[in-house]
Design an enzyme around this catalytic site. Structure first.
Site, PDB file in Angstrom:
ATOM      1  N   ASP A 117       1.346 -15.474 -17.182  1.00 45.62           N
ATOM      2  CA  ASP A 117       1.237 -15.188 -18.576  1.00 45.62           C
ATOM      3  C   ASP A 117       1.575 -16.111 -19.486  1.00 45.62           C
ATOM      4  O   ASP A 117       1.915 -15.711 -20.636  1.00 45.62           O
ATOM      5  CB  ASP A 117       1.177 -13.881 -18.906  1.00 45.62           C
ATOM      6  CG  ASP A 117       0.564 -12.818 -17.947  1.00 45.62           C
ATOM      7  OD1 ASP A 117      -0.420 -13.276 -17.608  1.00 45.62           O
ATOM      8  OD2 ASP A 117       1.240 -11.764 -17.554  1.00 45.62           O
ATOM      9  N   LYS A 125      -1.562 -20.291 -19.794  1.00 47.79           N
ATOM     10  CA  LYS A 125      -2.292 -21.543 -18.782  1.00 47.79           C
ATOM     11  C   LYS A 125      -3.760 -21.575 -19.359  1.00 47.79           C
ATOM     12  O   LYS A 125      -4.245 -22.710 -19.734  1.00 47.79           O
ATOM     13  CB  LYS A 125      -2.182 -21.178 -17.513  1.00 47.79           C
ATOM     14  CG  LYS A 125      -0.963 -21.016 -16.982  1.00 47.79           C
ATOM     15  CD  LYS A 125      -0.484 -20.667 -15.586  1.00 47.79           C
ATOM     16  CE  LYS A 125      -1.042 -19.253 -15.458  1.00 47.79           C
ATOM     17  NZ  LYS A 125      -0.092 -18.339 -15.947  1.00 47.79           N
ATOM     18  N   GLY A 164      -5.160 -13.524 -15.297  1.00 44.43           N
ATOM     19  CA  GLY A 164      -5.850 -13.280 -16.448  1.00 44.43           C
ATOM     20  C   GLY A 164      -5.538 -14.228 -17.601  1.00 44.43           C
ATOM     21  O   GLY A 164      -4.734 -14.262 -17.774  1.00 44.43           O
ATOM     22  N   HIS A 165      -6.637 -15.118 -17.665  1.00 44.85           N
ATOM     23  CA  HIS A 165      -6.071 -16.130 -18.749  1.00 44.85           C
ATOM     24  C   HIS A 165      -7.269 -16.119 -19.970  1.00 44.85           C
ATOM     25  O   HIS A 165      -8.254 -16.176 -19.818  1.00 44.85           O
ATOM     26  CB  HIS A 165      -6.818 -17.832 -17.692  1.00 44.85           C
ATOM     27  CG  HIS A 165      -5.876 -17.857 -16.498  1.00 44.85           C
ATOM     28  ND1 HIS A 165      -5.793 -18.756 -15.764  1.00 44.85           N
ATOM     29  CD2 HIS A 165      -4.716 -17.104 -16.063  1.00 44.85           C
ATOM     30  CE1 HIS A 165      -5.071 -18.902 -14.960  1.00 44.85           C
ATOM     31  NE2 HIS A 165      -4.226 -17.705 -14.990  1.00 44.85           N
ATOM     32  N   GLN A 211      -0.664 -17.347 -12.059  1.00 45.68           N
ATOM     33  CA  GLN A 211       0.761 -16.926 -12.085  1.00 45.68           C
ATOM     34  C   GLN A 211       1.657 -17.845 -12.450  1.00 45.68           C
ATOM     35  O   GLN A 211       1.398 -18.747 -13.323  1.00 45.68           O
ATOM     36  CB  GLN A 211       0.766 -16.354 -10.426  1.00 45.68           C
ATOM     37  CG  GLN A 211       0.153 -15.074 -10.181  1.00 45.68           C
ATOM     38  CD  GLN A 211      -1.412 -15.476  -9.634  1.00 45.68           C
ATOM     39  OE1 GLN A 211      -1.263 -16.282  -8.634  1.00 45.68           O
ATOM     40  NE2 GLN A 211      -2.306 -14.768 -10.399  1.00 45.68           N
TER      41      GLN A 211
HETATM   42  P1  GDP Z   1      -2.155 -17.202 -18.703  1.00 51.56           P
HETATM   43  O1  GDP Z   1      -2.329 -16.282 -17.843  1.00 51.56           O
HETATM   44  O2  GDP Z   1      -1.314 -17.966 -18.469  1.00 51.56           O
HETATM   45  O3  GDP Z   1      -3.325 -18.019 -19.070  1.00 51.56           O
HETATM   46  O4  GDP Z   1      -1.783 -16.529 -20.137  1.00 51.56           O
HETATM   47  P2  GDP Z   1      -2.443 -14.927 -20.625  1.00 51.56           P
HETATM   48  O5  GDP Z   1      -3.706 -15.287 -21.412  1.00 51.56           O
HETATM   49  O6  GDP Z   1      -2.248 -13.736 -19.710  1.00 51.56           O
HETATM   50  O7  GDP Z   1      -1.278 -14.512 -21.849  1.00 51.56           O
HETATM   51  C1  GDP Z   1      -1.091 -15.718 -23.033  1.00 51.56           C
HETATM   52  C2  GDP Z   1      -1.526 -14.653 -24.110  1.00 51.56           C
HETATM   53  O8  GDP Z   1      -0.780 -15.261 -25.229  1.00 51.56           O
HETATM   54  C3  GDP Z   1      -2.904 -14.614 -24.392  1.00 51.56           C
HETATM   55  O9  GDP Z   1      -2.934 -13.275 -25.112  1.00 51.56           O
HETATM   56  C4  GDP Z   1      -2.808 -15.716 -25.465  1.00 51.56           C
HETATM   57  O10 GDP Z   1      -4.088 -15.514 -26.305  1.00 51.56           O
HETATM   58  C5  GDP Z   1      -1.669 -15.695 -26.091  1.00 51.56           C
HETATM   59  N1  GDP Z   1      -1.188 -17.099 -26.619  1.00 51.56           N
HETATM   60  C6  GDP Z   1      -1.317 -18.176 -26.031  1.00 51.56           C
HETATM   61  N2  GDP Z   1      -0.664 -19.165 -26.879  1.00 51.56           N
HETATM   62  C7  GDP Z   1      -0.302 -18.391 -27.821  1.00 51.56           C
HETATM   63  C8  GDP Z   1       0.842 -19.026 -28.871  1.00 51.56           C
HETATM   64  O11 GDP Z   1       1.131 -20.049 -29.115  1.00 51.56           O
HETATM   65  N3  GDP Z   1       1.141 -17.866 -29.939  1.00 51.56           N
HETATM   66  C9  GDP Z   1       0.539 -16.793 -29.804  1.00 51.56           C
HETATM   67  N4  GDP Z   1       1.081 -15.991 -30.536  1.00 51.56           N
HETATM   68  N5  GDP Z   1      -0.106 -16.103 -28.604  1.00 51.56           N
HETATM   69  C10 GDP Z   1      -0.403 -17.224 -27.860  1.00 51.56           C
HETATM   70  P1  IMO Z   2      -1.746 -15.147 -14.534  1.00 50.38           P
HETATM   71  O1  IMO Z   2      -2.478 -15.968 -13.850  1.00 50.38           O
HETATM   72  C1  IMO Z   2       1.644 -12.164 -14.632  1.00 50.38           C
HETATM   73  C2  IMO Z   2       2.539 -10.351 -10.682  1.00 50.38           C
HETATM   74  C3  IMO Z   2       2.078  -8.727 -10.726  1.00 50.38           C
HETATM   75  C4  IMO Z   2       3.218  -8.389  -9.627  1.00 50.38           C
HETATM   76  C5  IMO Z   2       3.155  -9.339  -8.688  1.00 50.38           C
HETATM   77  C6  IMO Z   2       2.336  -9.212  -7.480  1.00 50.38           C
HETATM   78  O2  IMO Z   2      -2.386 -14.468 -15.713  1.00 50.38           O
HETATM   79  O3  IMO Z   2      -0.463 -15.628 -15.160  1.00 50.38           O
HETATM   80  P2  IMO Z   2      -0.245  -9.280  -7.017  1.00 50.38           P
HETATM   81  O4  IMO Z   2      -1.250  -8.597  -7.588  1.00 50.38           O
HETATM   82  O5  IMO Z   2      -0.341 -10.976  -7.089  1.00 50.38           O
HETATM   83  O6  IMO Z   2       0.060  -9.086  -5.623  1.00 50.38           O
HETATM   84  O7  IMO Z   2       1.115  -9.000  -7.873  1.00 50.38           O
HETATM   85  O8  IMO Z   2       2.782 -10.300  -9.512  1.00 50.38           O
HETATM   86  N1  IMO Z   2       1.281 -10.928 -11.146  1.00 50.38           N
HETATM   87  C7  IMO Z   2       1.208 -11.707 -12.533  1.00 50.38           C
HETATM   88  N2  IMO Z   2       1.932 -11.536 -13.261  1.00 50.38           N
HETATM   89  N3  IMO Z   2       0.555 -13.114 -14.613  1.00 50.38           N
HETATM   90  C8  IMO Z   2      -0.362 -13.282 -13.587  1.00 50.38           C
HETATM   91  O9  IMO Z   2      -1.423 -13.997 -13.584  1.00 50.38           O
HETATM   92  C9  IMO Z   2       0.026 -12.439 -12.407  1.00 50.38           C
HETATM   93  N4  IMO Z   2      -0.547 -12.338 -11.126  1.00 50.38           N
HETATM   94  C10 IMO Z   2       0.214 -11.303 -10.465  1.00 50.38           C
HETATM   95  O10 IMO Z   2       2.171  -8.110 -11.752  1.00 50.38           O
HETATM   96  O11 IMO Z   2       4.278  -8.087 -10.303  1.00 50.38           O
HETATM   97 MG    MG Z   3      -2.445 -13.939 -17.531  1.00 49.04          MG
END
Ligand code: GDP
Ligand code: IMO
Ligand code: MG
Length: 436
Positions: A13, A16, A40-41, A229
């Site tokens: 998270d 990416k 979840g991107h 991840q």
């Molecule tokens: P990913 O899994 O690595 O793609 O990241 P996620 O989407 O799960 O989580 C990143 C969260 O931070 C999302 O809700 C984005 O919309 C938000 N986000 C990304 N970059 C920024 C930033 O620079 N500032 C803020 N406030 N939010 C951001």
């Molecule tokens: P993105 O791509 C954050 C965590 C789960 C759990 C562990 C194992 O959005 O960054 P799994 O379902 O993979 O067997 O769970 O990994 N986990 C993540 N945490 N971002 C993710 O993906 C994750 N995918 C799995 O919360 O601790």
């Molecule tokens: Mg994510």
């Protein structure tokens, strides 16, 4: 041509999805190399927000020129979740079938895999991993056990025979775990839905993606490999056993797409200005006080897939240095800098004091023995004054406040890799590109 990689340096998270979307117009191909719908991107632009799970984050970046997106062999794919995600995008007018290719060697998540994931978690009790419940672990387990079902199998005549053989083995495991599924109305419905989704999957371009990516590089096309991840969730190097079941590090792009190591170019390592983690497992810099709550509130730190609260803490440079080493990161990308705008003091962990009193700057074998974190490495912090200024309107690195630049300079000096991009908000436009 070389393939560049973008991957997470922390516990996932990191943002990416946002940065792949920002960089994608510079590439011909975006390819996911591991993970599945546990990811979840999030992408935000034009006042809209999209959360992608299995589909690469390059799908919106066409600007009239179509970018090919690939789901690589290292990915595990749930046909039902894929259908939901894909149809929602098609409904928005995206010509997904025209821009997406799926590796025949990617493994399928079966309806029984999700149930086995739940059964495994239940059996672990208090020491559960806190998985996303999407069947990731059991699917990779079957892959390594050499009995998995692959995307390419769905076009074979004996697909249903292969499917039933593994499903029946799973039924026995579920029965033994006290969670029988065979013959239940709920399972029969789930299986029906799964086969309908498999039918839909057949309408996509199912390819030998290893040939496609290598020939594309040979003919001068550029590729961005998108990780899921983060490094600290890597099955070999993360905080085992509180990890996911794939190799999230740069090497995973080689095995997950069929790219030889020499074909890799830049490695973009992405991290937040602080740390978060979802699920169980040790997290040395975790904040249990008001500061942690404030970071969660300002950063909207709730899981994009499960909605769970993300645990929040200060930036951990011991873990970051380790991640940079494992990935050979050539460029750093710092995300969510704006979340720290109002803090008087910002801390970073530079080393750990271990339970035996020794101090280490190198990430140790273990940073905590159990889910409750007993035996946890104790962070040693350096403190910085906050910049107390809104960053989200700034678009040039030089215009950033001095306190912020000092924070970045310290991270660079500790990690020995330059920060190439600074993100100051969730929107595509809230991005400062310093050097690429
Ligand atoms: P990913 O899994 O690595 O793609 O990241 P996620 O989407 O799960 O989580 C990143 C969260 O931070 C999302 O809700 C984005 O919309 C938000 N986000 C990304 N970059 C920024 C930033 O620079 N500032 C803020 N406030 N939010 C951001
Ligand atoms: P993105 O791509 C954050 C965590 C789960 C759990 C562990 C194992 O959005 O960054 P799994 O379902 O993979 O067997 O769970 O990994 N986990 C993540 N945490 N971002 C993710 O993906 C994750 N995918 C799995 O919360 O601790
Ligand atoms: Mg994510």
């Amino acid at each position: 041509m070389k393939a560049d990689i973008l991957l997470g340096l922390q516990w996932g998270d990191e943002g990416k999805g946002k940065i792949v979307d920002v960089l994608a117009p510079d590439y011909d191909i975006v390819a996911r190399f591991q993970g599945g719908p546990n990811a979840g991107h999030t992408l935000e632009f034009d006042g809209r927000k999209h959360v992608l799970r299995s589909i690469p984050s390059g799908i919106f970046a066409g600007n009239g020129v179509s970018i090919t997106n690939i789901i690589g062999n290292g990915v595990v794919l749930d046909p039902v979740l894929f259908l939901e995600e894909a149809q929602a995008l098609e409904a928005e007018g995206i010509d997904l079938k025209g821009i997406l290719k799926i590796s025949k060697k990617a493994h399928l998540i079966l309806p029984t895999h999700r149930r086995l994931d739940a059964a495994n978690e239940r059996a672990k009790g208090a020491s559960k991993i806190g998985t996303t419940g999407k069947g990731i672990g059991p699917t990779y387990t079957d892959k390594i056990s050499r009995r998995g079902v692959r995307v390419g199998d769905i076009i074979c005549d004996d697909f249903s025979v292969r499917y039933r053989a593994i499903r029946d083995a799973h039924f026995e495991m579920l029965e033994a775990a006290g969670m029988p599924a065979a013959g239940t109305e709920e399972f029969v419905k789930a299986e029906e839905k799964w086969f309908e989704a498999v039918e839909y999957l057949r309408s996509f371009d199912l390819v030998d993606s290893e040939h496609f990516v290598n020939k594309s590089l040979d003919t001068g096309h550029s590729i961005l490999c998108e990780g899921a991840q983060g490094t600290m969730l890597d099955v070999d190097f993360g905080s085992y056993p509180f990890v996911t079941s794939s190799n999230t590090i740069a090497a995973g792009a080689c095995t997950g797409l069929g790219l030889a190591p020499g074909r890799i170019g830049k490695v973009y390592g992405i991290f937040k200005a602080y740390c978060t983690r979802v699920g169980s497992g040790p997290f040395p810099t975790e904040l249990f006080d008001q500061t942690g709550t404030t970071i969660r509130a300002i950063g909207h730190e709730y899981g994009a897939v499960t909605g769970r609260e993300r645990r929040c803490g200060w930036l951990d440079l011991v873990a970051l240095r380790y991640a940079v080493m494992l990935n050979g990161a050539t460029h750093l990308i710092m995300m969510k800098s704006d979340v720290l705008d109002d803090f008087d003091e910002i801390k970073v962990c530079t080393s750990y004091r271990m339970p035996d009193g020794t101090v280490t700057r190198d990430f140790p074998f273990t940073i905590g023995e159990n889910a409750e974190g007993s035996g946890l490495a104790e962070p040693i912090y350096k403190s910085f004054p906050g910049w107390k200024q809104k960053l989200s309107d700034i678009r040039k690195f030089d215009a950033l406040p001095q306190e912020f630049k000092d924070y970045v300079a310290f991270i660079e000096s500790e990690v020995q890799v330059p920060v190439a991009i600074v993100s100051v908000g969730p929107d595509r436009t809230e991005t400062i590109i310093r050097s690429l």
